[in-house]
Design a protein around this motif. Structure first.
Motif, PDB file in Angstrom:
ATOM      1  N   ALA A 249       0.682  -1.204  -0.324  1.00  0.00           N
ATOM      2  CA  ALA A 249      -0.217   0.094  -0.158  1.00  0.00           C
ATOM      3  C   ALA A 249       0.996   1.559   0.013  1.00  0.00           C
ATOM      4  CB  ALA A 249      -1.211  -0.088   1.346  1.00  0.00           C
ATOM      5  N   ASP A 250       2.717   1.535   0.483  1.00  0.00           N
ATOM      6  CA  ASP A 250       2.896   2.504   1.067  1.00  0.00           C
ATOM      7  C   ASP A 250       3.982   2.188  -0.748  1.00  0.00           C
ATOM      8  OD1 ASP A 250       2.697   2.984   3.486  1.00  0.00           O
ATOM      9  OD2 ASP A 250       4.000   1.552   4.222  1.00  0.00           O
ATOM     10  N   ALA A 251       3.890   1.445  -0.796  1.00  0.00           N
ATOM     11  CA  ALA A 251       4.567   1.776  -2.900  1.00  0.00           C
ATOM     12  C   ALA A 251       3.788   1.991  -3.882  1.00  0.00           C
ATOM     13  CB  ALA A 251       5.221   0.171  -3.227  1.00  0.00           C
ATOM     14  N   GLN A 252       2.262   1.806  -3.455  1.00  0.00           N
ATOM     15  CA  GLN A 252       0.459   2.235  -4.617  1.00  0.00           C
ATOM     16  C   GLN A 252       0.631   3.665  -4.357  1.00  0.00           C
ATOM     17  OE1 GLN A 252      -1.662  -0.535  -3.576  1.00  0.00           O
ATOM     18  NE2 GLN A 252      -1.203  -2.115  -5.037  1.00  0.00           N
ATOM     19  N   LYS A 253       1.415   4.378  -2.791  1.00  0.00           N
ATOM     20  CA  LYS A 253       0.849   5.716  -3.028  1.00  0.00           C
ATOM     21  C   LYS A 253       2.482   6.408  -3.307  1.00  0.00           C
ATOM     22  CE  LYS A 253      -1.538   4.960   1.419  1.00  0.00           C
ATOM     23  NZ  LYS A 253      -2.387   5.334   2.953  1.00  0.00           N
ATOM     24  N   ASN A 254       3.499   5.435  -2.911  1.00  0.00           N
ATOM     25  CA  ASN A 254       4.209   7.082  -3.578  1.00  0.00           C
ATOM     26  C   ASN A 254       4.990   6.817  -5.200  1.00  0.00           C
ATOM     27  OD1 ASN A 254       4.450   7.465  -1.255  1.00  0.00           O
ATOM     28  ND2 ASN A 254       5.842   5.725  -0.890  1.00  0.00           N
ATOM     29  N   ASN A 255       3.815   5.319  -5.725  1.00  0.00           N
ATOM     30  CA  ASN A 255       4.269   5.670  -7.036  1.00  0.00           C
ATOM     31  C   ASN A 255       5.426   4.804  -7.428  1.00  0.00           C
ATOM     32  OD1 ASN A 255       1.614   5.975  -8.281  1.00  0.00           O
ATOM     33  ND2 ASN A 255       2.513   8.524  -7.559  1.00  0.00           N
ATOM     34  N   ASP A 256       5.880   3.488  -6.571  1.00  0.00           N
ATOM     35  CA  ASP A 256       6.996   2.706  -6.936  1.00  0.00           C
ATOM     36  C   ASP A 256       6.605   1.612  -7.736  1.00  0.00           C
ATOM     37  OD1 ASP A 256       9.429   1.632  -6.751  1.00  0.00           O
ATOM     38  OD2 ASP A 256       9.732   2.553  -4.686  1.00  0.00           O
ATOM     39  N   THR A 257       6.802   1.715  -8.466  1.00  0.00           N
ATOM     40  CA  THR A 257       6.608   1.163 -10.124  1.00  0.00           C
ATOM     41  C   THR A 257       6.993  -0.769  -9.548  1.00  0.00           C
ATOM     42  OG1 THR A 257       5.222   2.937 -11.551  1.00  0.00           O
ATOM     43  CG2 THR A 257       5.420  -0.311 -12.070  1.00  0.00           C
ATOM     44  N   ALA A 258       9.047  -0.279  -9.178  1.00  0.00           N
ATOM     45  CA  ALA A 258       9.402  -1.625  -9.508  1.00  0.00           C
ATOM     46  C   ALA A 258       8.596  -1.950  -7.759  1.00  0.00           C
ATOM     47  CB  ALA A 258      10.925  -1.112  -9.105  1.00  0.00           C
ATOM     48  N   ALA A 259       8.954  -1.429  -7.132  1.00  0.00           N
ATOM     49  CA  ALA A 259       8.467  -2.202  -6.187  1.00  0.00           C
ATOM     50  C   ALA A 259       7.557  -2.881  -5.254  1.00  0.00           C
ATOM     51  CB  ALA A 259       8.723  -1.255  -4.658  1.00  0.00           C
ATOM     52  N   VAL A 260       6.478  -2.271  -6.160  1.00  0.00           N
ATOM     53  CA  VAL A 260       5.471  -2.557  -5.924  1.00  0.00           C
ATOM     54  C   VAL A 260       4.651  -4.253  -6.917  1.00  0.00           C
ATOM     55  CG1 VAL A 260       2.513  -2.906  -6.959  1.00  0.00           C
ATOM     56  CG2 VAL A 260       3.353  -0.184  -6.579  1.00  0.00           C
ATOM     57  N   ALA A 261       5.952  -4.104  -8.052  1.00  0.00           N
ATOM     58  CA  ALA A 261       5.445  -5.242  -9.024  1.00  0.00           C
ATOM     59  C   ALA A 261       6.591  -6.384  -7.645  1.00  0.00           C
ATOM     60  CB  ALA A 261       6.152  -5.266 -10.199  1.00  0.00           C
ATOM     61  N   ASP A 262       7.213  -6.278  -7.474  1.00  0.00           N
ATOM     62  CA  ASP A 262       8.388  -6.962  -6.530  1.00  0.00           C
ATOM     63  C   ASP A 262       7.734  -7.208  -4.712  1.00  0.00           C
ATOM     64  OD1 ASP A 262      11.032  -8.311  -5.572  1.00  0.00           O
ATOM     65  OD2 ASP A 262      10.839  -7.106  -4.113  1.00  0.00           O
ATOM     66  N   LEU A 263       6.370  -6.261  -4.086  1.00  0.00           N
ATOM     67  CA  LEU A 263       6.307  -6.713  -3.245  1.00  0.00           C
ATOM     68  C   LEU A 263       4.693  -7.361  -3.607  1.00  0.00           C
ATOM     69  CD1 LEU A 263       6.180  -3.546  -1.306  1.00  0.00           C
ATOM     70  CD2 LEU A 263       6.986  -5.672  -0.889  1.00  0.00           C
ATOM     71  N   GLN A 264       3.771  -7.285  -4.694  1.00  0.00           N
ATOM     72  CA  GLN A 264       2.478  -7.998  -5.602  1.00  0.00           C
ATOM     73  C   GLN A 264       3.129  -9.227  -5.567  1.00  0.00           C
ATOM     74  OE1 GLN A 264      -0.354  -6.821  -5.556  1.00  0.00           O
ATOM     75  NE2 GLN A 264      -0.843  -9.422  -5.407  1.00  0.00           N
ATOM     76  N   GLN A 265       4.168  -9.743  -6.272  1.00  0.00           N
ATOM     77  CA  GLN A 265       4.649 -11.068  -6.796  1.00  0.00           C
ATOM     78  C   GLN A 265       4.635 -11.845  -4.830  1.00  0.00           C
ATOM     79  OE1 GLN A 265       5.317 -12.721  -9.552  1.00  0.00           O
ATOM     80  NE2 GLN A 265       5.174 -14.732  -7.474  1.00  0.00           N
ATOM     81  N   GLN A 266       6.253 -11.642  -4.270  1.00  0.00           N
ATOM     82  CA  GLN A 266       5.745 -11.675  -2.935  1.00  0.00           C
ATOM     83  C   GLN A 266       4.709 -12.031  -2.079  1.00  0.00           C
ATOM     84  OE1 GLN A 266       8.990 -10.209  -0.101  1.00  0.00           O
ATOM     85  NE2 GLN A 266       9.487  -8.607  -1.885  1.00  0.00           N
ATOM     86  N   LEU A 267       3.973 -10.962  -2.280  1.00  0.00           N
ATOM     87  CA  LEU A 267       2.266 -11.273  -1.540  1.00  0.00           C
ATOM     88  C   LEU A 267       1.782 -12.660  -2.253  1.00  0.00           C
ATOM     89  CD1 LEU A 267       1.017 -11.233   0.599  1.00  0.00           C
ATOM     90  CD2 LEU A 267      -0.740  -8.678  -1.497  1.00  0.00           C
ATOM     91  N   THR A 268       1.788 -13.022  -3.617  1.00  0.00           N
ATOM     92  CA  THR A 268       1.324 -13.581  -4.409  1.00  0.00           C
ATOM     93  C   THR A 268       1.874 -15.291  -4.273  1.00  0.00           C
ATOM     94  OG1 THR A 268       0.729 -12.781  -6.038  1.00  0.00           O
ATOM     95  CG2 THR A 268       0.913 -14.867  -6.478  1.00  0.00           C
ATOM     96  N   ASP A 269       3.049 -15.594  -3.232  1.00  0.00           N
ATOM     97  CA  ASP A 269       3.853 -16.479  -3.136  1.00  0.00           C
ATOM     98  C   ASP A 269       3.624 -16.236  -1.814  1.00  0.00           C
ATOM     99  OD1 ASP A 269       4.887 -16.420  -5.492  1.00  0.00           O
ATOM    100  OD2 ASP A 269       7.236 -15.157  -4.854  1.00  0.00           O
TER     101      ASP A 269
END
Length: 217
Positions: A116-136
């Motif tokens: 959620a913090d990465a999405q607020k900061n528009n950190d695209t790379a972090a969002v993709a990485d965190l999304q993958q970690q969350l999925t796993d």
């Protein structure tokens, strides 16, 4: 009290107690048989079969029970304990670093907060990485949940089978005690039948006379 009467009372009491123990033994045997058949039926419905010896991994071969039960269907409490602890438990340790379902829930919460913090900061790379970690993590937690649930059910079956085994042991003790008490009671009744009715715990005549005679001055 007459000796014959005492023998009758004690003998009859022991025989009665033997009968009660016999009934208790029958009840315990019935419970033991029910537990064993119930566990066998329930486990049989799961259609679980141990891996064959040639398919066991090097780590699995270190478990004596997995080697012993290799290729056999799972239908007893001892087998359920082995499969739950030595097979499922072993593989659960390799998922998400051995974290439990509850621990993975904390990881999920932490990742969601970071995402959620990465999405607020528009950190695209972090969002993709965190999304993958969350999925796993979600996948791992779902797998762990299924594994822990099956493991818990198998261990419950094992515990139920152990109650049945203890009931069987208690029944054996009850039967032995009933047999011993019956023999003792029967011996007392036989002794009472052979004892004359006049025989009892009377005070000896000489002693009675001695007590009744006044002392000489």
């Amino acid at each position: 009290m007459r000796r014959k009467t005492l023998d009758l009372i004690v003998g009859a009491g022991l025989v009665l107690l033997a009968g009660l123990l016999l009934v208790a033994g029958i009840v315990l045997t019935s419970n033991a048989n029910f537990a064993n058949s119930y566990v066998k039926d329930q486990l049989g419905q799961q259609q679980i079969t141990f891996k064959t010896a040639d398919t066991l991994t090097a780590e699995e071969k270190q478990s004596a029970c997995l080697v012993e039960y290799a290729g056999k269907p799972l239908n007893s409490g001892k087998q359920a304990e082995c499969y739950a602890n030595e097979f499922i438990g072993l593989h659960l340790k390799s998922i998400a670093g051995g974290k439990t379902y509850a621990q993975l829930g904390d990881v999920q919460t932490e990742l969601k907060t970071k995402l959620a913090d990465a999405q607020k900061n528009n950190d695209t790379a972090a969002v993709a990485d965190l999304q993958q970690q969350l999925t796993d993590t979600n996948t791992a937690r779902e797998t762990v949940f299924k594994g822990e649930t099956l493991r818990g059910l198998l261990l419950t079956s094992y515990g139920f089978s152990e109650f049945g085994a203890k009931a069987g042991q208690a029944a054996l003790v009850a039967y032995l005690a009933a047999g011993l008490l019956f023999l003792l009671g029967a011996a007392g009744l036989v002794h009472a039948a052979r004892t004359p009715g006049s025989r009892g715990f009377a005070v000896p005549q000489n002693e009675g006379k001695a007590q009744s005679e006044p002392a000489n001055a």
